[in-house]
Write a protein that holds these residues in place. Structure first.
Motif, PDB file in Angstrom:
ATOM      1  N   UNK A  31       0.843  -1.200   0.000  1.00 37.77           N
ATOM      2  CA  UNK A  31       0.000   0.000   0.000  1.00 37.77           C
ATOM      3  C   UNK A  31       0.874   1.243   0.000  1.00 37.77           C
ATOM      4  N   UNK A  32       0.434   2.244  -0.757  1.00 32.79           N
ATOM      5  CA  UNK A  32       1.124   3.526  -0.837  1.00 32.79           C
ATOM      6  C   UNK A  32       0.109   4.643  -0.648  1.00 32.79           C
ATOM      7  N   UNK A  33       0.539   5.729   0.005  1.00 31.15           N
ATOM      8  CA  UNK A  33      -0.344   6.888   0.134  1.00 31.15           C
ATOM      9  C   UNK A  33       0.432   8.169  -0.164  1.00 31.15           C
ATOM     10  N   UNK A  34      -0.298   9.182  -0.635  1.00 36.16           N
ATOM     11  CA  UNK A  34       0.269  10.505  -0.884  1.00 36.16           C
ATOM     12  C   UNK A  34      -0.846  11.533  -0.743  1.00 36.16           C
ATOM     13  N   UNK A  35      -0.491  12.786  -0.909  1.00 34.34           N
ATOM     14  CA  UNK A  35      -1.497  13.851  -0.756  1.00 34.34           C
ATOM     15  C   UNK A  35      -2.028  14.306  -2.118  1.00 34.34           C
ATOM     16  N   UNK A  36      -1.179  14.958  -2.937  1.00 34.92           N
ATOM     17  CA  UNK A  36      -1.677  15.514  -4.200  1.00 34.92           C
ATOM     18  C   UNK A  36      -0.876  15.084  -5.429  1.00 34.92           C
ATOM     19  N   UNK A  37       0.292  14.494  -5.246  1.00 32.27           N
ATOM     20  CA  UNK A  37       1.178  14.222  -6.380  1.00 32.27           C
ATOM     21  C   UNK A  37       0.778  12.928  -7.098  1.00 32.27           C
ATOM     22  N   UNK A  38      -0.280  13.017  -7.903  1.00 34.37           N
ATOM     23  CA  UNK A  38      -0.799  11.836  -8.601  1.00 34.37           C
ATOM     24  C   UNK A  38       0.180  11.328  -9.655  1.00 34.37           C
ATOM     25  N   UNK A  39       0.923  12.229 -10.265  1.00 37.06           N
ATOM     26  CA  UNK A  39       1.869  11.821 -11.309  1.00 37.06           C
ATOM     27  C   UNK A  39       2.962  10.924 -10.731  1.00 37.06           C
ATOM     28  N   UNK A  40       3.559  11.358  -9.618  1.00 39.59           N
ATOM     29  CA  UNK A  40       4.603  10.531  -9.002  1.00 39.59           C
ATOM     30  C   UNK A  40       4.018   9.243  -8.431  1.00 39.59           C
ATOM     31  N   UNK A  41       2.820   9.332  -7.888  1.00 39.30           N
ATOM     32  CA  UNK A  41       2.186   8.131  -7.353  1.00 39.30           C
ATOM     33  C   UNK A  41       1.940   7.109  -8.465  1.00 39.30           C
ATOM     34  N   UNK A  42       1.518   7.586  -9.619  1.00 42.20           N
ATOM     35  CA  UNK A  42       1.320   6.658 -10.737  1.00 42.20           C
ATOM     36  C   UNK A  42       2.623   5.926 -11.070  1.00 42.20           C
ATOM     37  N   UNK A  43       3.726   6.661 -11.104  1.00 45.30           N
ATOM     38  CA  UNK A  43       5.021   6.044 -11.392  1.00 45.30           C
ATOM     39  C   UNK A  43       5.355   4.975 -10.355  1.00 45.30           C
ATOM     40  N   UNK A  44       5.112   5.299  -9.071  1.00 50.97           N
ATOM     41  CA  UNK A  44       5.424   4.352  -8.005  1.00 50.97           C
ATOM     42  C   UNK A  44       4.538   3.108  -8.080  1.00 50.97           C
ATOM     43  N   UNK A  45       3.258   3.305  -8.363  1.00 53.97           N
ATOM     44  CA  UNK A  45       2.330   2.174  -8.446  1.00 53.97           C
ATOM     45  C   UNK A  45       2.717   1.257  -9.599  1.00 53.97           C
ATOM     46  N   UNK A  46       3.041   1.835 -10.743  1.00 57.45           N
ATOM     47  CA  UNK A  46       3.387   1.001 -11.899  1.00 57.45           C
ATOM     48  C   UNK A  46       4.692   0.227 -11.658  1.00 57.45           C
ATOM     49  N   UNK A  47       5.565   0.775 -10.845  1.00 55.08           N
ATOM     50  CA  UNK A  47       6.824   0.085 -10.569  1.00 55.08           C
ATOM     51  C   UNK A  47       6.678  -0.968  -9.485  1.00 55.08           C
ATOM     52  N   UNK A  48       5.955  -0.645  -8.391  1.00 54.57           N
ATOM     53  CA  UNK A  48       5.911  -1.534  -7.224  1.00 54.57           C
ATOM     54  C   UNK A  48       4.620  -2.351  -7.128  1.00 54.57           C
ATOM     55  N   UNK A  49       3.619  -2.008  -7.897  1.00 56.48           N
ATOM     56  CA  UNK A  49       2.370  -2.762  -8.002  1.00 56.48           C
ATOM     57  C   UNK A  49       1.701  -3.054  -6.641  1.00 56.48           C
ATOM     58  N   UNK A  50       1.462  -2.027  -5.832  1.00 50.08           N
ATOM     59  CA  UNK A  50       0.725  -2.254  -4.587  1.00 50.08           C
ATOM     60  C   UNK A  50      -0.738  -2.569  -4.879  1.00 50.08           C
ATOM     61  N   UNK A  51      -1.398  -3.208  -3.950  1.00 47.33           N
ATOM     62  CA  UNK A  51      -2.814  -3.503  -4.141  1.00 47.33           C
ATOM     63  C   UNK A  51      -3.700  -2.327  -3.743  1.00 47.33           C
ATOM     64  N   UNK A  52      -3.131  -1.352  -2.996  1.00 49.93           N
ATOM     65  CA  UNK A  52      -3.900  -0.176  -2.573  1.00 49.93           C
ATOM     66  C   UNK A  52      -3.059   1.076  -2.770  1.00 49.93           C
ATOM     67  N   UNK A  53      -3.689   2.118  -3.340  1.00 53.44           N
ATOM     68  CA  UNK A  53      -3.068   3.436  -3.453  1.00 53.44           C
ATOM     69  C   UNK A  53      -4.063   4.475  -2.950  1.00 53.44           C
ATOM     70  N   UNK A  54      -3.596   5.344  -2.055  1.00 62.39           N
ATOM     71  CA  UNK A  54      -4.466   6.352  -1.438  1.00 62.39           C
ATOM     72  C   UNK A  54      -3.940   7.748  -1.741  1.00 62.39           C
ATOM     73  N   UNK A  55      -4.837   8.633  -2.153  1.00 62.87           N
ATOM     74  CA  UNK A  55      -4.536  10.056  -2.260  1.00 62.87           C
ATOM     75  C   UNK A  55      -5.451  10.782  -1.290  1.00 62.87           C
ATOM     76  N   UNK A  56      -4.886  11.490  -0.317  1.00 62.24           N
ATOM     77  CA  UNK A  56      -5.743  12.143   0.673  1.00 62.24           C
ATOM     78  C   UNK A  56      -6.526  13.302   0.069  1.00 62.24           C
TER      79      UNK A  56
END
Length: 381
Positions: A31-56
């Motif tokens: 699982x990964x979480x962030x506040x507003x940086x959707x672009x960087x979060x997308x990069x992280x999700x595509x690389x690490x493939x978590x089952x949950x991603x949260x943007x506050x």
């Protein structure tokens, strides 16, 4: 040792370095979480493939959901979803790397779920240290500090079975970019000046806190709560080289120190592998190449935020929550260049005087004190 982790605040400095360490150790990121940086979060999700991603931030969550429509990662939005990431079932270790009081709720949720807490969120212990430590005792959750100073103390204490063996904890402090200046000189410093830390690369808020020495004051409070010691047993020394990360002096006169290069990946790695130690690709400390190691007393006249934090630590109750919230708001205004450097102390001191402190507070009273302190800072502009 950790096997599956959740990172709260994955797009920030500590979060990104944690992902580096996780990749090196072969840990699964669930699982990964962030506040507003959707672009960087997308990069992280595509690389690490978590089952949950949260943007506050809800708008960022909607953006991320569109970006990740072709993946199997579930996207959630809102601050409440932080706690979902903190108790995500596959996770055994939760890295709390978010900044601010938003980290308190998910940390308590992770404690109740008996996760290991790799704690990099200062506010959790500063504002609600007694509640957090009592909850950890009740649920048997393990708290391993990530801050370099607290990691150093944690490591030095591994051979000490009893806390009464401690004479004092000695927190080292680089002194920040304004070391040696007078209070008048410091007051003229700008945002650009404050963000030039001599040794560490960190986010803007914590970098400013280092320049005022408020960061060290918050760490004093953390140490008092984490190890249940009075202020008299927690000392601060200026150590410009950032090689000795902190020390423990024992009753018999022995002093243990943890030394290392100024690299946050080292304490992050230890929090992931504890109680084991794994091979690291980081450059090891070369004692023969080190500069002379020096130590000095902090100048509380030139840097009054340190004394302000120590006074709040002694007073206890909601004083520390008031201090933290007021400082957060004042630093935010400074980073927006709406107030000067000296105003950080002025506005924080004003809030401590204006907001009544309560002893033995509940979580609701801590949150109320936080909100009242922020209102006080805004009123003081």
């Amino acid at each position: 040792m950790s096997k599956t982790i959740s990172i709260l605040g994955s797009t920030g400095s500590i979060g990104r370095q944690t992902l580096e360490v996780a990749e090196q150790l072969g840990l699964h990121v669930a699982a990964l979480t962030a506040h507003t940086n959707a672009e960087r979060m997308e990069e992280q999700v595509r690389k690490f493939r978590p089952s949950l991603a949260v943007m506050t931030d809800e708008a960022a969550a909607r953006d991320l959901a569109i970006r990740l429509a072709d993946t199997e990662t579930r996207v959630r939005g809102g601050t409440e979803a932080l706690s979902e990431a903190a108790v995500w079932l596959p996770v055994d270790t939760v890295v709390t790397a978010v900044v601010g009081m938003v980290g308190l709720g998910p940390t308590l949720a992770a404690i109740r779920a008996k996760k290991r807490i790799a704690l990099a969120n200062k506010e959790t212990l500063v504002c609600a240290g007694e509640l957090v430590m009592d909850a950890a005792d009740t649920y048997g959750a393990e708290i391993v500090p990530v801050d370099s100073e607290h990691s150093a103390i944690f490591q030095c204490l591994q051979g000490s079975a009893e806390r009464q063996e401690i004479r004092r904890l000695i927190l080292t402090c680089s002194g920040g970019p304004f070391y040696g200046m007078s209070r008048e000189e410091v007051g003229k410093m700008t945002k650009a000046d404050a963000l030039r830390h001599p040794n560490w690369t960190m986010g803007p808020k914590i970098t400013v806190d280092c320049s005022t020495l408020m960061n060290k004051g918050l760490e004093v409070i953390e140490a008092m709560r984490l190890y249940r010691l009075p202020l008299e047993q927690v000392h601060v020394v200026i150590h410009r080289q950032s090689i000795v990360h902190s020390l423990v002096e024992f009753r018999d006169g022995a002093v243990l120190a943890q030394l290392g290069t100024p690299d946050m990946r080292l304490p992050i790695r230890y929090a992931m592998t504890y109680p084991e130690r794994k091979e690291s690709p980081a450059e090891p400390l070369d004692l023969l190449a080190c500069p002379p190691l020096t130590f000095a007393e902090p100048d509380r006249e030139a840097f009054p935020c340190l004394a302000l934090a120590e006074a709040a630590a002694v007073k206890g109750g909601t004083s520390c929550a008031i201090l933290n919230a007021a400082n957060e708001e004042a630093v935010r205004l400074f980073l927006e260049e709406r107030v000067g450097f000296s105003d950080i102390f002025r506005l924080t001191e004003r809030a401590l005087a204006a907001v009544p402190a309560k002893k033995n507070p509940s979580l609701e009273e801590i949150l109320a004190a936080d909100a009242a302190a922020r209102r006080s800072v805004k009123a003081g502009l």
